[in-house]
Design a protein around this motif. Structure first.
Motif, PDB file in Angstrom:
ATOM      1  N   ALA A 107      -6.250 -24.384  20.542  1.00 49.54           N
ATOM      2  CA  ALA A 107      -7.670 -24.721  20.559  1.00 49.54           C
ATOM      3  C   ALA A 107      -8.190 -24.700  19.130  1.00 49.54           C
ATOM      4  O   ALA A 107      -7.790 -23.852  18.334  1.00 49.54           O
ATOM      5  N   ALA A 108      -9.074 -25.639  18.805  1.00 47.98           N
ATOM      6  CA  ALA A 108      -9.667 -25.699  17.470  1.00 47.98           C
ATOM      7  C   ALA A 108     -11.146 -25.353  17.554  1.00 47.98           C
ATOM      8  O   ALA A 108     -11.859 -25.911  18.394  1.00 47.98           O
ATOM      9  N   PRO A 109     -11.625 -24.462  16.702  1.00 48.32           N
ATOM     10  CA  PRO A 109     -13.053 -24.150  16.688  1.00 48.32           C
ATOM     11  C   PRO A 109     -13.884 -25.370  16.302  1.00 48.32           C
ATOM     12  O   PRO A 109     -13.454 -26.186  15.470  1.00 48.32           O
ATOM     13  N   LEU A 110     -15.057 -25.515  16.870  1.00 50.06           N
ATOM     14  CA  LEU A 110     -15.939 -26.626  16.524  1.00 50.06           C
ATOM     15  C   LEU A 110     -16.254 -26.662  15.035  1.00 50.06           C
ATOM     16  O   LEU A 110     -16.314 -27.740  14.430  1.00 50.06           O
ATOM     17  N   ALA A 111     -16.474 -25.504  14.435  1.00 51.72           N
ATOM     18  CA  ALA A 111     -16.863 -25.425  13.031  1.00 51.72           C
ATOM     19  C   ALA A 111     -15.676 -25.533  12.069  1.00 51.72           C
ATOM     20  O   ALA A 111     -15.870 -25.574  10.855  1.00 51.72           O
ATOM     21  N   ALA A 112     -14.459 -25.580  12.596  1.00 55.95           N
ATOM     22  CA  ALA A 112     -13.253 -25.732  11.769  1.00 55.95           C
ATOM     23  C   ALA A 112     -12.245 -26.575  12.549  1.00 55.95           C
ATOM     24  O   ALA A 112     -11.169 -26.091  12.909  1.00 55.95           O
ATOM     25  N   PRO A 113     -12.581 -27.826  12.837  1.00 57.45           N
ATOM     26  CA  PRO A 113     -11.731 -28.643  13.708  1.00 57.45           C
ATOM     27  C   PRO A 113     -10.338 -28.926  13.143  1.00 57.45           C
ATOM     28  O   PRO A 113      -9.436 -29.302  13.886  1.00 57.45           O
ATOM     29  N   GLN A 114     -10.158 -28.705  11.841  1.00 54.35           N
ATOM     30  CA  GLN A 114      -8.854 -28.924  11.227  1.00 54.35           C
ATOM     31  C   GLN A 114      -7.870 -27.809  11.551  1.00 54.35           C
ATOM     32  O   GLN A 114      -6.675 -27.950  11.358  1.00 54.35           O
ATOM     33  N   LEU A 173      -5.405  -9.628  15.638  1.00 58.46           N
ATOM     34  CA  LEU A 173      -4.764 -10.940  15.664  1.00 58.46           C
ATOM     35  C   LEU A 173      -5.794 -12.054  15.495  1.00 58.46           C
ATOM     36  O   LEU A 173      -5.591 -12.994  14.708  1.00 58.46           O
ATOM     37  N   ALA A 174      -6.905 -11.959  16.223  1.00 59.69           N
ATOM     38  CA  ALA A 174      -7.957 -12.976  16.121  1.00 59.69           C
ATOM     39  C   ALA A 174      -8.564 -12.992  14.722  1.00 59.69           C
ATOM     40  O   ALA A 174      -8.817 -14.064  14.151  1.00 59.69           O
ATOM     41  N   GLU A 175      -8.786 -11.816  14.170  1.00 66.08           N
ATOM     42  CA  GLU A 175      -9.336 -11.738  12.813  1.00 66.08           C
ATOM     43  C   GLU A 175      -8.432 -12.451  11.813  1.00 66.08           C
ATOM     44  O   GLU A 175      -8.895 -13.264  11.000  1.00 66.08           O
ATOM     45  N   ASP A 176      -7.137 -12.166  11.864  1.00 62.00           N
ATOM     46  CA  ASP A 176      -6.194 -12.787  10.923  1.00 62.00           C
ATOM     47  C   ASP A 176      -6.186 -14.305  11.062  1.00 62.00           C
ATOM     48  O   ASP A 176      -6.242 -15.032  10.070  1.00 62.00           O
ATOM     49  N   VAL A 177      -6.099 -14.798  12.291  1.00 61.64           N
ATOM     50  CA  VAL A 177      -6.039 -16.244  12.534  1.00 61.64           C
ATOM     51  C   VAL A 177      -7.324 -16.918  12.062  1.00 61.64           C
ATOM     52  O   VAL A 177      -7.290 -17.958  11.387  1.00 61.64           O
ATOM     53  N   LEU A 178      -8.475 -16.340  12.387  1.00 60.32           N
ATOM     54  CA  LEU A 178      -9.749 -16.976  12.045  1.00 60.32           C
ATOM     55  C   LEU A 178     -10.033 -16.922  10.550  1.00 60.32           C
ATOM     56  O   LEU A 178     -10.600 -17.870   9.991  1.00 60.32           O
ATOM     57  N   ARG A 179      -9.638 -15.868   9.863  1.00 61.43           N
ATOM     58  CA  ARG A 179      -9.797 -15.827   8.394  1.00 61.43           C
ATOM     59  C   ARG A 179      -9.009 -16.964   7.740  1.00 61.43           C
ATOM     60  O   ARG A 179      -9.492 -17.612   6.818  1.00 61.43           O
ATOM     61  N   PHE A 229     -10.860 -20.462   8.772  1.00 64.41           N
ATOM     62  CA  PHE A 229     -12.187 -20.695   8.210  1.00 64.41           C
ATOM     63  C   PHE A 229     -12.215 -20.609   6.697  1.00 64.41           C
ATOM     64  O   PHE A 229     -12.918 -21.372   6.043  1.00 64.41           O
ATOM     65  N   GLY A 230     -11.479 -19.684   6.096  1.00 67.95           N
ATOM     66  CA  GLY A 230     -11.366 -19.609   4.644  1.00 67.95           C
ATOM     67  C   GLY A 230     -12.670 -19.335   3.911  1.00 67.95           C
ATOM     68  O   GLY A 230     -13.632 -18.789   4.460  1.00 67.95           O
ATOM     69  N   THR A 231     -12.706 -19.752   2.653  1.00 66.06           N
ATOM     70  CA  THR A 231     -13.833 -19.516   1.759  1.00 66.06           C
ATOM     71  C   THR A 231     -15.115 -20.123   2.316  1.00 66.06           C
ATOM     72  O   THR A 231     -15.102 -21.212   2.865  1.00 66.06           O
ATOM     73  N   GLY A 232     -16.194 -19.386   2.122  1.00 66.86           N
ATOM     74  CA  GLY A 232     -17.496 -19.866   2.590  1.00 66.86           C
ATOM     75  C   GLY A 232     -17.861 -19.388   3.977  1.00 66.86           C
ATOM     76  O   GLY A 232     -18.931 -19.700   4.497  1.00 66.86           O
ATOM     77  N   HIS A 233     -16.955 -18.611   4.576  1.00 65.80           N
ATOM     78  CA  HIS A 233     -17.205 -18.055   5.904  1.00 65.80           C
ATOM     79  C   HIS A 233     -16.800 -16.584   5.913  1.00 65.80           C
ATOM     80  O   HIS A 233     -15.807 -16.203   5.300  1.00 65.80           O
ATOM     81  N   GLU A 234     -17.568 -15.805   6.620  1.00 68.48           N
ATOM     82  CA  GLU A 234     -17.277 -14.384   6.771  1.00 68.48           C
ATOM     83  C   GLU A 234     -16.842 -14.141   8.214  1.00 68.48           C
ATOM     84  O   GLU A 234     -17.541 -14.538   9.160  1.00 68.48           O
TER      85      GLU A 234
END
Length: 192
Positions: free
Chosen positions: A175-182, A54-60, A63-68
């Motif tokens: 909650a929004a990640p610091l590196a992806a606040p959008q 679940l976390a993997e799906d949400v974070l992909r 974060f999208g392109t440019g992040h692994e």
């Protein structure tokens, strides 16, 4: 004359690799190098594995392109530590790490149930000491997300660092990640 207390023999990442190559670990044995110690990883029950997915799906998505979004992949944090967090979000693409594991992450996530104390304590201090700006603990026992931010020196912590802030979010929160606040993550979307 006072007797010295015995000290454990700590291992380096290089020695850890040599042990793996020599077949010291059983096939499929899940271990990680933490502060020079070889630590057995807990078996994954169904809720734990589901929460990882679940976390993997949400974070992909966020974060999208440019992040692994790496799932249980090693992070080379120091010569004596190579944890394998449940999720690590790093800059770049998978091929950027074909010859070496990442040495940092934008976000590390541990799914926690039986290892909650270890993840809140030793793992948090380890990640803070490596300068990882944000560390999430998906607490399956209490069904909440614990967001650790702002790594700072903390002399009382195992690795001399800790996170200055820790905010708890419950299932109805986001909650929004610091590196992806959008991108806001609904905590309920992380819980099995």
């Amino acid at each position: 004359m006072s007797a010295a207390a015995p000290r454990p023999r700590l291992w380096t990442r290089e020695e850890y690799y040599k042990m793996a190559e020599a077949g010291v670990f059983q096939p499929g044995e899940r271990v990680e190098l933490i502060g020079g110690r070889i630590v057995a990883m807990s078996p994954q029950n169904s809720p734990h594995f589901t929460a990882i997915r679940l976390a993997e799906d949400v974070l992909r998505t966020i974060f999208g392109t440019g992040h692994e979004v790496r799932v249980q992949g090693p992070l080379d944090l120091s010569p004596s530590s190579q944890p394998e967090p449940d999720i690590a979000v790093v800059r770049g693409r998978a091929r950027d790490y074909a010859s070496a594991h990442p040495t940092t992450a934008l976000l590390v996530v541990e799914i926690s149930e039986s290892t909650l104390s270890f993840d809140r304590g030793e793992k948090a201090s380890l990640y803070a000491s490596a300068g990882i700006p944000e560390y999430w603990v998906v607490n399956l026992l209490d069904r909440r997300l614990e967001v650790h931010r702002d790594p700072v020196p903390m002399p009382g912590q195992l690795y001399g660092y800790g996170y200055q802030t820790c905010t708890h979010y419950f299932a109805a929160d986001g909650a929004a990640p610091l590196a992806a606040p959008q991108g806001t993550v609904k905590v309920a979307d992380l819980l099995p």
